[in-house]
Design a protein around this motif. Structure first.
Motif, PDB file in Angstrom:
ATOM      1  N   LYS A  33       0.824  -1.212   0.000  1.00 23.11           N
ATOM      2  CA  LYS A  33       0.000   0.000   0.000  1.00 23.11           C
ATOM      3  C   LYS A  33       0.863   1.269   0.000  1.00 23.11           C
ATOM      4  N   ILE A  34       1.955   1.232  -0.766  1.00 21.24           N
ATOM      5  CA  ILE A  34       2.813   2.404  -0.947  1.00 21.24           C
ATOM      6  C   ILE A  34       2.480   3.005  -2.301  1.00 21.24           C
ATOM      7  N   ASN A  35       2.123   4.281  -2.286  1.00 21.90           N
ATOM      8  CA  ASN A  35       1.675   4.988  -3.474  1.00 21.90           C
ATOM      9  C   ASN A  35       2.846   5.381  -4.372  1.00 21.90           C
ATOM     10  N   LEU A  36       2.818   4.899  -5.629  1.00 19.25           N
ATOM     11  CA  LEU A  36       3.787   5.345  -6.626  1.00 19.25           C
ATOM     12  C   LEU A  36       3.283   6.662  -7.208  1.00 19.25           C
ATOM     13  N   THR A  37       4.158   7.662  -7.250  1.00 16.34           N
ATOM     14  CA  THR A  37       3.767   8.972  -7.767  1.00 16.34           C
ATOM     15  C   THR A  37       4.325   9.246  -9.156  1.00 16.34           C
ATOM     16  N   TRP A  38       5.303   8.436  -9.587  1.00 17.01           N
ATOM     17  CA  TRP A  38       5.905   8.636 -10.909  1.00 17.01           C
ATOM     18  C   TRP A  38       6.657   7.375 -11.301  1.00 17.01           C
ATOM     19  N   ILE A  39       6.552   6.997 -12.558  1.00 19.08           N
ATOM     20  CA  ILE A  39       7.320   5.875 -13.086  1.00 19.08           C
ATOM     21  C   ILE A  39       7.675   6.198 -14.533  1.00 19.08           C
ATOM     22  N   GLU A  40       8.908   5.894 -14.908  1.00 20.59           N
ATOM     23  CA  GLU A  40       9.363   6.141 -16.272  1.00 20.59           C
ATOM     24  C   GLU A  40      10.384   5.072 -16.639  1.00 20.59           C
ATOM     25  N   ASP A  78       9.160   6.962  -8.306  1.00 17.83           N
ATOM     26  CA  ASP A  78       9.083   7.881  -7.178  1.00 17.83           C
ATOM     27  C   ASP A  78       7.856   7.437  -6.387  1.00 17.83           C
ATOM     28  N   PHE A  79       7.955   7.457  -5.080  1.00 17.00           N
ATOM     29  CA  PHE A  79       6.841   6.971  -4.266  1.00 17.00           C
ATOM     30  C   PHE A  79       6.770   7.730  -2.952  1.00 17.00           C
ATOM     31  N   ASP A  80       5.606   7.643  -2.319  1.00 17.60           N
ATOM     32  CA  ASP A  80       5.398   8.263  -1.010  1.00 17.60           C
ATOM     33  C   ASP A  80       6.038   7.388   0.058  1.00 17.60           C
ATOM     34  N   GLY A  81       6.928   7.975   0.847  1.00 23.39           N
ATOM     35  CA  GLY A  81       7.571   7.242   1.937  1.00 23.39           C
ATOM     36  C   GLY A  81       9.049   7.574   2.013  1.00 23.39           C
ATOM     37  N   HIS A  82       9.627   7.346   3.165  1.00 27.10           N
ATOM     38  CA  HIS A  82      11.031   7.636   3.419  1.00 27.10           C
ATOM     39  C   HIS A  82      11.806   6.326   3.564  1.00 27.10           C
ATOM     40  N   ALA A  83      13.040   6.310   3.077  1.00 27.55           N
ATOM     41  CA  ALA A  83      13.852   5.086   3.080  1.00 27.55           C
ATOM     42  C   ALA A  83      14.087   4.527   4.483  1.00 27.55           C
ATOM     43  N   GLU A  84      13.962   5.345   5.520  1.00 25.81           N
ATOM     44  CA  GLU A  84      14.171   4.865   6.894  1.00 25.81           C
ATOM     45  C   GLU A  84      12.901   4.326   7.531  1.00 25.81           C
ATOM     46  N   ASP A  85      11.766   4.492   6.884  1.00 25.09           N
ATOM     47  CA  ASP A  85      10.499   3.955   7.387  1.00 25.09           C
ATOM     48  C   ASP A  85      10.566   2.428   7.286  1.00 25.09           C
ATOM     49  N   PRO A  86      10.241   1.696   8.350  1.00 28.28           N
ATOM     50  CA  PRO A  86      10.341   0.228   8.323  1.00 28.28           C
ATOM     51  C   PRO A  86       9.578  -0.424   7.173  1.00 28.28           C
ATOM     52  N   ARG A  87       8.401   0.090   6.854  1.00 29.38           N
ATOM     53  CA  ARG A  87       7.608  -0.481   5.762  1.00 29.38           C
ATOM     54  C   ARG A  87       8.313  -0.264   4.423  1.00 29.38           C
ATOM     55  N   VAL A  88       8.883   0.916   4.233  1.00 30.37           N
ATOM     56  CA  VAL A  88       9.605   1.216   2.991  1.00 30.37           C
ATOM     57  C   VAL A  88      10.887   0.382   2.906  1.00 30.37           C
ATOM     58  N   LYS A  89      11.584   0.226   4.029  1.00 27.31           N
ATOM     59  CA  LYS A  89      12.791  -0.611   4.039  1.00 27.31           C
ATOM     60  C   LYS A  89      12.467  -2.022   3.557  1.00 27.31           C
ATOM     61  N   LYS A  90      11.355  -2.559   4.036  1.00 31.76           N
ATOM     62  CA  LYS A  90      10.935  -3.904   3.656  1.00 31.76           C
ATOM     63  C   LYS A  90      10.650  -3.969   2.153  1.00 31.76           C
ATOM     64  N   VAL A  91       9.983  -2.957   1.624  1.00 35.44           N
ATOM     65  CA  VAL A  91       9.671  -2.913   0.196  1.00 35.44           C
ATOM     66  C   VAL A  91      10.947  -2.806  -0.627  1.00 35.44           C
ATOM     67  N   LEU A  92      11.865  -1.939  -0.219  1.00 34.34           N
ATOM     68  CA  LEU A  92      13.109  -1.768  -0.963  1.00 34.34           C
ATOM     69  C   LEU A  92      13.923  -3.064  -0.987  1.00 34.34           C
ATOM     70  N   LYS A  93      13.891  -3.797   0.109  1.00 35.52           N
ATOM     71  CA  LYS A  93      14.597  -5.083   0.157  1.00 35.52           C
ATOM     72  C   LYS A  93      13.963  -6.070  -0.831  1.00 35.52           C
ATOM     73  N   ALA A  94      12.640  -6.106  -0.863  1.00 35.88           N
ATOM     74  CA  ALA A  94      11.940  -7.010  -1.786  1.00 35.88           C
ATOM     75  C   ALA A  94      12.183  -6.599  -3.241  1.00 35.88           C
ATOM     76  N   VAL A  95      12.184  -5.304  -3.496  1.00 33.84           N
ATOM     77  CA  VAL A  95      12.432  -4.813  -4.853  1.00 33.84           C
ATOM     78  C   VAL A  95      13.854  -5.163  -5.281  1.00 33.84           C
ATOM     79  N   GLU A  96      14.793  -5.000  -4.381  1.00 29.27           N
ATOM     80  CA  GLU A  96      16.187  -5.322  -4.688  1.00 29.27           C
ATOM     81  C   GLU A  96      16.344  -6.787  -5.097  1.00 29.27           C
TER      82      GLU A  96
END
Length: 72
Positions: free
Chosen positions: A15-22, A38-56
């Motif tokens: 449930k993280i909102n993407l604001t731009w994709i190219e 580009d998405f709503d959220g900060h890299a230090e937010d636990p939920r965003v950290k989890k998403v970034l790990k999965a994306v990686e």
């Protein structure tokens, strides 16, 4: 094939909102693409950290170009 769909699914399920994709063609590998999101959220937010790990794990390479706190 399908890497973009896999990544978009990770954001949607979290449930993280993407604001731009190219997308751009990869400069060295024909038929491959580079995606910027580009998405709503900060890299230090636990939920965003989890998403970034999965994306990686779903990508060949992940680079975070910046992360900025929301304005008050």
């Amino acid at each position: 094939p399908g890497a973009l769909a896999d990544v978009l699914t990770v954001f949607a399920q979290s449930k993280i909102n993407l604001t731009w994709i190219e997308s751009f063609p990869h400069k060295d590998v024909k038929g491959h693409y580079v995606f910027f999101v580009d998405f709503d959220g900060h890299a230090e937010d636990p939920r965003v950290k989890k998403v970034l790990k999965a994306v990686e794990e779903a990508c060949d390479e992940l680079s975070v170009l910046g992360s900025f706190p929301a304005a008050k």
